[in-house]
Design a protein around this motif. Structure first.
Motif, PDB file in Angstrom:
ATOM      1  N   ALA A  41       0.870  -1.174   0.000  1.00 15.13           N
ATOM      2  CA  ALA A  41       0.000   0.000   0.000  1.00 15.13           C
ATOM      3  C   ALA A  41       0.906   1.223   0.000  1.00 15.13           C
ATOM      4  O   ALA A  41       1.614   1.490   0.970  1.00 15.13           O
ATOM      5  CB  ALA A  41      -0.897  -0.017   1.228  1.00 15.13           C
ATOM      6  N   SER A  43       1.552   5.257  -0.512  1.00 20.40           N
ATOM      7  CA  SER A  43       1.031   6.620  -0.566  1.00 20.40           C
ATOM      8  C   SER A  43       2.047   7.589  -1.143  1.00 20.40           C
ATOM      9  O   SER A  43       1.700   8.714  -1.490  1.00 20.40           O
ATOM     10  CB  SER A  43       0.652   7.081   0.843  1.00 20.40           C
ATOM     11  OG  SER A  43       1.818   7.207   1.649  1.00 20.40           O
ATOM     12  N   ILE A  73      -3.790   4.744  -3.491  1.00 24.26           N
ATOM     13  CA  ILE A  73      -5.179   5.153  -3.322  1.00 24.26           C
ATOM     14  C   ILE A  73      -5.318   6.654  -3.559  1.00 24.26           C
ATOM     15  O   ILE A  73      -4.626   7.459  -2.940  1.00 24.26           O
ATOM     16  CB  ILE A  73      -5.690   4.818  -1.903  1.00 24.26           C
ATOM     17  CG1 ILE A  73      -5.530   3.317  -1.603  1.00 24.26           C
ATOM     18  CG2 ILE A  73      -7.146   5.244  -1.754  1.00 24.26           C
ATOM     19  CD1 ILE A  73      -6.374   2.418  -2.465  1.00 24.26           C
ATOM     20  N   ASP A  74      -6.223   7.014  -4.452  1.00 30.00           N
ATOM     21  CA  ASP A  74      -6.648   8.411  -4.601  1.00 30.00           C
ATOM     22  C   ASP A  74      -7.978   8.536  -3.867  1.00 30.00           C
ATOM     23  O   ASP A  74      -9.013   8.113  -4.361  1.00 30.00           O
ATOM     24  CB  ASP A  74      -6.808   8.769  -6.085  1.00 30.00           C
ATOM     25  CG  ASP A  74      -7.352  10.183  -6.280  1.00 30.00           C
ATOM     26  OD1 ASP A  74      -7.522  10.908  -5.275  1.00 30.00           O
ATOM     27  OD2 ASP A  74      -7.621  10.546  -7.448  1.00 30.00           O
ATOM     28  N   HIS A  75      -7.943   9.109  -2.651  1.00 30.75           N
ATOM     29  CA  HIS A  75      -9.168   9.212  -1.851  1.00 30.75           C
ATOM     30  C   HIS A  75     -10.168  10.217  -2.435  1.00 30.75           C
ATOM     31  O   HIS A  75     -11.347  10.185  -2.092  1.00 30.75           O
ATOM     32  CB  HIS A  75      -8.818   9.613  -0.416  1.00 30.75           C
ATOM     33  CG  HIS A  75      -8.150   8.539   0.372  1.00 30.75           C
ATOM     34  ND1 HIS A  75      -6.787   8.452   0.510  1.00 30.75           N
ATOM     35  CD2 HIS A  75      -8.656   7.489   1.049  1.00 30.75           C
ATOM     36  CE1 HIS A  75      -6.476   7.406   1.252  1.00 30.75           C
ATOM     37  NE2 HIS A  75      -7.592   6.797   1.586  1.00 30.75           N
ATOM     38  N   LEU A 102      -5.836   3.440  -7.520  1.00 30.33           N
ATOM     39  CA  LEU A 102      -7.192   3.011  -7.192  1.00 30.33           C
ATOM     40  C   LEU A 102      -7.934   4.218  -6.632  1.00 30.33           C
ATOM     41  O   LEU A 102      -7.545   4.777  -5.610  1.00 30.33           O
ATOM     42  CB  LEU A 102      -7.162   1.874  -6.159  1.00 30.33           C
ATOM     43  CG  LEU A 102      -6.148   0.746  -6.429  1.00 30.33           C
ATOM     44  CD1 LEU A 102      -6.132  -0.245  -5.279  1.00 30.33           C
ATOM     45  CD2 LEU A 102      -6.467   0.046  -7.742  1.00 30.33           C
ATOM     46  N   LYS A 103      -8.994   4.618  -7.292  1.00 23.71           N
ATOM     47  CA  LYS A 103      -9.693   5.854  -6.913  1.00 23.71           C
ATOM     48  C   LYS A 103     -11.007   5.557  -6.214  1.00 23.71           C
ATOM     49  O   LYS A 103     -11.800   4.736  -6.669  1.00 23.71           O
ATOM     50  CB  LYS A 103      -9.952   6.710  -8.156  1.00 23.71           C
ATOM     51  CG  LYS A 103     -10.535   8.083  -7.848  1.00 23.71           C
ATOM     52  CD  LYS A 103     -10.576   8.952  -9.094  1.00 23.71           C
ATOM     53  CE  LYS A 103     -11.103  10.349  -8.789  1.00 23.71           C
ATOM     54  NZ  LYS A 103     -11.070  11.235  -9.978  1.00 23.71           N
ATOM     55  N   CYS A 104     -11.226   6.243  -5.087  1.00 27.17           N
ATOM     56  CA  CYS A 104     -12.490   6.102  -4.361  1.00 27.17           C
ATOM     57  C   CYS A 104     -13.627   6.703  -5.189  1.00 27.17           C
ATOM     58  O   CYS A 104     -13.490   7.806  -5.732  1.00 27.17           O
ATOM     59  CB  CYS A 104     -12.414   6.801  -3.014  1.00 27.17           C
ATOM     60  SG  CYS A 104     -11.235   6.075  -1.854  1.00 27.17           S
ATOM     61  N   ARG A 123     -10.632   2.630   1.489  1.00 27.94           N
ATOM     62  CA  ARG A 123      -9.265   2.253   1.102  1.00 27.94           C
ATOM     63  C   ARG A 123      -9.067   0.741   1.192  1.00 27.94           C
ATOM     64  O   ARG A 123      -8.555   0.113   0.266  1.00 27.94           O
ATOM     65  CB  ARG A 123      -8.276   2.989   2.003  1.00 27.94           C
ATOM     66  CG  ARG A 123      -6.831   2.619   1.783  1.00 27.94           C
ATOM     67  CD  ARG A 123      -5.911   3.599   2.481  1.00 27.94           C
ATOM     68  NE  ARG A 123      -5.971   3.541   3.944  1.00 27.94           N
ATOM     69  CZ  ARG A 123      -6.488   4.493   4.718  1.00 27.94           C
ATOM     70  NH1 ARG A 123      -7.001   5.586   4.179  1.00 27.94           N
ATOM     71  NH2 ARG A 123      -6.482   4.385   6.023  1.00 27.94           N
ATOM     72  N   LEU A 126     -10.877  -1.119  -1.634  1.00 25.43           N
ATOM     73  CA  LEU A 126     -10.155  -1.015  -2.906  1.00 25.43           C
ATOM     74  C   LEU A 126      -8.907  -1.901  -2.900  1.00 25.43           C
ATOM     75  O   LEU A 126      -8.613  -2.595  -3.880  1.00 25.43           O
ATOM     76  CB  LEU A 126      -9.757   0.434  -3.174  1.00 25.43           C
ATOM     77  CG  LEU A 126     -10.885   1.397  -3.578  1.00 25.43           C
ATOM     78  CD1 LEU A 126     -10.381   2.840  -3.559  1.00 25.43           C
ATOM     79  CD2 LEU A 126     -11.428   1.046  -4.954  1.00 25.43           C
ATOM     80  N   LEU A 127      -8.161  -1.875  -1.794  1.00 23.31           N
ATOM     81  CA  LEU A 127      -6.951  -2.689  -1.703  1.00 23.31           C
ATOM     82  C   LEU A 127      -7.282  -4.173  -1.767  1.00 23.31           C
ATOM     83  O   LEU A 127      -6.616  -4.946  -2.463  1.00 23.31           O
ATOM     84  CB  LEU A 127      -6.206  -2.369  -0.400  1.00 23.31           C
ATOM     85  CG  LEU A 127      -5.551  -0.984  -0.315  1.00 23.31           C
ATOM     86  CD1 LEU A 127      -5.066  -0.711   1.104  1.00 23.31           C
ATOM     87  CD2 LEU A 127      -4.388  -0.862  -1.296  1.00 23.31           C
ATOM     88  N   LYS A 130      -8.324  -5.221  -5.329  1.00 20.95           N
ATOM     89  CA  LYS A 130      -7.190  -5.273  -6.257  1.00 20.95           C
ATOM     90  C   LYS A 130      -6.284  -6.452  -5.942  1.00 20.95           C
ATOM     91  O   LYS A 130      -5.777  -7.112  -6.868  1.00 20.95           O
ATOM     92  CB  LYS A 130      -6.396  -3.965  -6.199  1.00 20.95           C
ATOM     93  CG  LYS A 130      -5.416  -3.797  -7.372  1.00 20.95           C
ATOM     94  CD  LYS A 130      -6.176  -3.718  -8.698  1.00 20.95           C
ATOM     95  CE  LYS A 130      -5.261  -3.510  -9.881  1.00 20.95           C
ATOM     96  NZ  LYS A 130      -6.009  -3.430 -11.141  1.00 20.95           N
TER      97      LYS A 130
END
Length: 342
Positions: A41, A43, A73-75, A102-104, A123, A126-127, A130
């Motif tokens: 993960a 950032s 992750i794009d929150h 991965l976009k929220c 998050r 999404l994780l 994927k």
């Protein structure tokens, strides 16, 4: 402290460790053998930058592991988040990872309250999605020793019992159900301080992104971080508390694991039978065993609280027990046994 040998040793120990029955039961999964690829993960912050670099270097000497995926992750909660995700992607590409943004998808329901919790839930979903798509069973997170101290402090102030003071676990299997179903969450840097990780980045010419939310004092964790920075003696004491609680908890979990294996019958269709020796045990032992059994049967994220589990344990031991429902599970007496079904 040189973090490289410490993290390498933890990766070797944790990724190959599949012996903890309770974590598997916690998510109602039999994960089988641990395989690769790996996922980090990522950032782009200081911790995840160090982690991704170290995991990639570790994999160079582990021919059975890889590729390494950087999951970004794009929150989508503030202006600039997409740009920061792209920057993180370019940094991960430079390190040699396979990158995925991965976009929220909030739609019209961007949260206004409970932002941290809702963002965390999104998050992890999404994780998890994927990882399952990529066939990844081990998701590595960059929590460090300072995160551990902050967590113990926050739990202590919230009145947590001693088990909660163990803090963050090094490895959890399906630790957040169902978002991370079938995924091991591995944290190999819990013995590394934030300062040492930044030093590793500087020594290896690694750039990282400073998240502006780390300056937002409306968040409890940021206030805890500032407090512990000013009180290093309290930080060290909290880490000692965490270590002692973790050792005690591990011993208790080994005993409960054996107890569950010996005195239950588990069916593939998620039903479970409690044998007479199970509900004849000590009430505290029953309540703790139910902590793992209830989510395993129900598929719910968390078990009911200790008081409710203890009350059920008392009822099950009564000769007049005629059945009960708790946490999405029905308890049905059958001759000398008790059947548990969703």
């Amino acid at each position: 402290m040189d973090v490289k040998p410490q993290v390498f040793a933890k990766l070797t120990a944790l990724i190959g460790d599949s012996s903890d029955c309770l974590d598997g039961l916690d998510g109602a999964n039999d994960l089988g053998g641990l395989g690769e690829p790996l996922a980090v993960a990522f950032s782009g912050g200081g911790d995840s930058t160090a982690l991704l670099s170290l995991v990639l270097k570790w994999c160079e000497g582990q021919p059975d592991y890889g590729p390494v995926h950087a999951l970004i992750i794009d929150h989508d909660l503030r202006p600039g988040s997409a740009r920061e995700a792209k920057l993180a992607q370019s940094r991960a590409d430079e390190l040699g990872a396979n990158t995925h943004i991965l976009k929220c998808a909030w739609g019209k329901s961007i949260p206004k309250t409970g932002i941290q919790e809702k963002a965390r839930n999104a998050r992890y979903q999404l994780l998890g999605d994927k990882c399952r798509e990529l066939g990844v069973q081990n998701l590595l997170l960059g929590h460090n020793q300072d995160d551990q101290a902050e967590t113990v402090l926050m739990r202590q102030e919230a009145g947590s019992a001693w088990r909660g003071l163990a803090g963050i676990k090094e490895i959890s299997r399906s630790g957040i159900w169902p978002a991370l179903c079938g995924v091991n969450v591995v944290r190999p840097m819990l013995l590394c301080g934030r300062h040492d990780l930044r030093l590793y980045n500087n020594n290896n010419a690694l750039q990282w992104i400073n998240d502006p939310s780390n300056e937002n004092r409306t968040f409890t964790r940021i206030r805890a971080r500032e407090y512990l920075s000013a009180h290093p003696d309290i930080r060290e004491n909290l880490l000692l508390i965490s270590m002692a609680a973790t050792e005690t908890l591990a011993q208790e979990q080994r005993e409960i694991s054996k107890f569950i294996q010996n005195y239950t019958v588990i069916y593939e269709w998620r039903g479970l039978v409690l044998l007479p020796q199970f509900y004849a045990a000590r009430l505290g032992q029953l309540a703790e065993a139910l902590k793992y059994i209830l989510p395993a049967v129900s598929g719910q994220a968390l078990p009911p609280n200790y008081a409710k589990r203890l009350n059920l344990a008392r009822r099950m031991r009564s000769p007049d027990f005629s059945g009960a429902t708790l946490g999405g599970v029905r308890f049905i007496p059958q001759a000398e046994n008790i059947l548990c079904v969703r």
